[in-house]
Motif scaffolding. Sequence first.
Motif: not given
Length: 116
Positions: A7-9, A13-22, A49-56, A58-66
């Motif tokens: 639920f936290k992941a 909003p940005q992380r949710y958008a990345l997850f929906l994209d995937l 596809r998203h207006r975010l830095a690569q490092s941002t 990567s961080h969001h994806l790692q949270v979704l992985v965790d």
Amino acid sequence: MDLVAIFKALGQPQRYALFLDLLKGDGSSCCADVAPDESACCVIDFTQRHRLAQSTISHHLQVLVDAGLITVERRGTYRVYQVNQPMWESFQRHVASLTACVDTEHRGAMGQIPHA
């Protein structure tokens, strides 16, 4: 399954958008190590596809992985991300069971959920 972590992941909003994209998995990855019929992406795909830095990203994806929602696999120089389908399906079943619980236990005489 750590429901709070999921639920936290998904609550950011940005992380949710990345997850929906995937999750939609349109098979349009630009990474050479991802097959056209595979629902997978690498960070390069997300940066296009998203207006975010690569490092941002990567961080969001790692949270979704965790949280267990997605998996990551190294393929050559790429890290390829995919939805962890068994975990996602288990999470969906859990959320559906909460809805069923509310439907059967907390509805008033008129079929409405009482207000607190």
